[in-house]
Design a protein around this motif. Structure first.
Motif, mmCIF file in Angstrom:
data_model
loop_
_atom_site.group_PDB
_atom_site.id
_atom_site.type_symbol
_atom_site.label_atom_id
_atom_site.label_comp_id
_atom_site.label_asym_id
_atom_site.label_seq_id
_atom_site.Cartn_x
_atom_site.Cartn_y
_atom_site.Cartn_z
ATOM 1 N N TYR A 48 3.816 3.545 -22.772
ATOM 2 C CA TYR A 48 3.823 3.153 -21.784
ATOM 3 C C TYR A 48 5.308 2.758 -21.232
ATOM 4 O O TYR A 48 6.008 2.929 -22.001
ATOM 5 C CB TYR A 48 2.698 1.906 -21.226
ATOM 6 N N CYS A 49 5.219 2.500 -19.868
ATOM 7 C CA CYS A 49 6.646 2.265 -19.118
ATOM 8 C C CYS A 49 6.342 1.010 -18.318
ATOM 9 O O CYS A 49 5.248 1.036 -17.806
ATOM 10 C CB CYS A 49 7.605 3.358 -18.694
ATOM 11 N N LEU A 50 7.189 0.132 -18.075
ATOM 12 C CA LEU A 50 6.796 -0.991 -17.304
ATOM 13 C C LEU A 50 8.304 -1.245 -16.258
ATOM 14 O O LEU A 50 9.271 -1.145 -16.421
ATOM 15 C CB LEU A 50 6.879 -2.106 -17.686
ATOM 16 N N ILE A 51 7.856 -1.265 -14.833
ATOM 17 C CA ILE A 51 8.889 -0.857 -13.831
ATOM 18 C C ILE A 51 8.728 -2.084 -12.786
ATOM 19 O O ILE A 51 7.648 -2.132 -12.702
ATOM 20 C CB ILE A 51 8.891 0.521 -12.984
ATOM 21 N N GLU A 52 10.005 -2.833 -12.345
ATOM 22 C CA GLU A 52 9.980 -3.540 -11.465
ATOM 23 C C GLU A 52 10.300 -2.898 -10.300
ATOM 24 O O GLU A 52 11.092 -2.257 -10.229
ATOM 25 C CB GLU A 52 10.604 -5.026 -11.623
ATOM 26 N N MET A 53 9.340 -2.941 -8.921
ATOM 27 C CA MET A 53 9.573 -2.386 -7.852
ATOM 28 C C MET A 53 9.856 -3.382 -6.892
ATOM 29 O O MET A 53 8.800 -4.327 -6.664
ATOM 30 C CB MET A 53 8.476 -1.575 -7.298
ATOM 31 N N ARG A 54 11.238 -3.258 -6.108
ATOM 32 C CA ARG A 54 11.481 -4.148 -4.838
ATOM 33 C C ARG A 54 11.297 -3.203 -3.610
ATOM 34 O O ARG A 54 12.091 -2.228 -3.518
ATOM 35 C CB ARG A 54 12.648 -4.989 -5.017
ATOM 36 N N VAL A 55 10.161 -3.632 -2.812
ATOM 37 C CA VAL A 55 9.861 -2.587 -1.810
ATOM 38 C C VAL A 55 10.142 -3.085 -0.335
ATOM 39 O O VAL A 55 9.283 -4.144 -0.128
ATOM 40 C CB VAL A 55 8.430 -2.317 -1.859
ATOM 41 N N PRO A 56 11.145 -2.832 0.234
ATOM 42 C CA PRO A 56 11.392 -3.516 1.737
ATOM 43 C C PRO A 56 10.400 -3.174 2.771
ATOM 44 O O PRO A 56 9.544 -1.957 2.408
ATOM 45 C CB PRO A 56 12.697 -2.893 2.150
ATOM 46 N N PRO A 57 10.095 -3.590 3.713
ATOM 47 C CA PRO A 57 9.313 -3.285 4.883
ATOM 48 C C PRO A 57 9.438 -1.933 5.024
ATOM 49 O O PRO A 57 10.728 -1.572 5.318
ATOM 50 C CB PRO A 57 9.641 -4.118 6.038
ATOM 51 N N GLY A 58 8.417 -1.129 5.390
ATOM 52 C CA GLY A 58 8.528 0.148 5.792
ATOM 53 C C GLY A 58 8.686 1.209 4.500
ATOM 54 O O GLY A 58 8.906 2.455 4.511
ATOM 55 N N GLY A 59 9.041 0.596 3.195
ATOM 56 C CA GLY A 59 9.210 1.508 1.868
ATOM 57 C C GLY A 59 8.194 1.840 1.378
ATOM 58 O O GLY A 59 6.984 1.260 1.454
ATOM 59 N N GLY A 60 8.249 2.876 0.407
ATOM 60 C CA GLY A 60 7.219 3.374 -0.527
ATOM 61 C C GLY A 60 7.308 4.725 -0.581
ATOM 62 O O GLY A 60 7.868 5.415 0.088
ATOM 63 N N PRO A 61 6.604 5.350 -1.759
ATOM 64 C CA PRO A 61 6.773 6.760 -1.980
ATOM 65 C C PRO A 61 5.813 7.662 -1.030
ATOM 66 O O PRO A 61 4.984 7.033 -0.246
ATOM 67 C CB PRO A 61 6.294 6.711 -3.482
ATOM 68 N N PRO A 62 6.151 9.057 -0.991
ATOM 69 C CA PRO A 62 5.244 9.667 -0.389
ATOM 70 C C PRO A 62 3.819 9.750 -0.987
ATOM 71 O O PRO A 62 3.656 9.714 -2.010
ATOM 72 C CB PRO A 62 5.791 11.137 -0.155
ATOM 73 N N PRO A 63 2.860 10.610 -0.419
ATOM 74 C CA PRO A 63 1.718 10.950 -1.164
ATOM 75 C C PRO A 63 1.895 11.654 -2.339
ATOM 76 O O PRO A 63 2.629 12.785 -2.284
ATOM 77 C CB PRO A 63 0.638 11.650 -0.147
ATOM 78 N N HIS A 64 1.244 11.488 -3.248
ATOM 79 C CA HIS A 64 1.416 11.980 -4.714
ATOM 80 C C HIS A 64 0.270 11.684 -5.649
ATOM 81 O O HIS A 64 -0.793 11.107 -5.458
ATOM 82 C CB HIS A 64 2.664 11.728 -5.228
ATOM 83 N N ARG A 65 0.049 12.460 -6.616
ATOM 84 C CA ARG A 65 -0.831 12.316 -7.785
ATOM 85 C C ARG A 65 -0.136 12.510 -9.083
ATOM 86 O O ARG A 65 0.773 13.331 -9.038
ATOM 87 C CB ARG A 65 -2.111 12.940 -7.535
ATOM 88 N N HIS A 66 -0.587 12.125 -10.339
ATOM 89 C CA HIS A 66 -0.098 12.409 -11.522
ATOM 90 C C HIS A 66 -0.903 12.317 -12.411
ATOM 91 O O HIS A 66 -2.153 11.673 -12.583
ATOM 92 C CB HIS A 66 1.257 11.589 -11.665
ATOM 93 N N ASP A 67 -0.866 12.952 -13.814
ATOM 94 C CA ASP A 67 -1.719 12.828 -14.830
ATOM 95 C C ASP A 67 -1.555 11.727 -15.693
ATOM 96 O O ASP A 67 -1.197 12.073 -17.074
ATOM 97 C CB ASP A 67 -1.538 14.367 -15.497
#
Length: 172
Positions: A48-67
């Motif tokens: 596994y991996c563990l990631i801290e994400m700091r997301v500003p207003p309006g931030g975030g990734p585009p639509p996606h999917r993964h295995d």
């Protein structure tokens, strides 16, 4: 003599203790936010991996999917997840699990920053982020200003590398 279904201990693997401010943490500007790799797949034998994400207003990734499975725990603020077209808001203290292969994305649709923990199993997303993100000095650093050409190059790189990391960026 009993036979255990559990493999023997691997003394080559050591306890990992991550502290805020550790100088070897990698901070990356991605999708408008700053992502810090707290625990990488190289430290967990790829489990596994563990990631801290700091997301500003309006931030975030585009639509996606993964295995691979992806689990988010909101530490501060709130984030709107879109999962198979349905929206759900997760607030501080709440956890969302995204099953492998399901289309999804998240957006900070609110007026204050959000902070999340993201665990991916098995690991690999941490390496993808290292390949597509821009390194910054600290988790509270501002993302580097990018020209339109640089932004386009980052999007193209993310799309080109996505299949190598079992990810499909959904463009329509």
């Amino acid at each position: 003599m009993s036979i255990s279904a559990v493999p023997p201990d691997d003394p080559a693997r050591e306890l990992l203790h991550v502290r805020p401010g550790d100088s070897d943490l990698v901070h990356l500007a991605i999708a408008g936010g700053i992502y810090t790799v707290l625990v990488g797949g190289d430290q967990t034998a790829g489990r596994y991996c563990l990631i801290e994400m700091r997301v500003p207003p309006g931030g975030g990734p585009p639509p996606h999917r993964h295995d691979f499975e992806e689990m988010f725990t909101v530490l501060d603020g709130a984030v709107e997840f879109t999962f198979r077209g349905e929206k759900v808001v997760a607030r501080a203290g709440e956890t969302v699990n995204i099953p492998a292969n399901a289309p999804h994305f998240f957006r900070n649709s609110f007026d204050r920053p959000a902070r999340l923990l993201c665990m991916c199993t098995p690991a690999g997303q941490d390496e993808y982020f290292r390949q597509v993100g821009d390194r910054v000095d600290a988790p509270d650093a501002a993302p580097p200003p990018l020209s339109a050409e640089e932004q386009d190059e980052r999007r193209q790189r993310a799309a080109r590398l996505a299949p190598d990391y079992r990810t499909d960026l959904i463009t329509s």
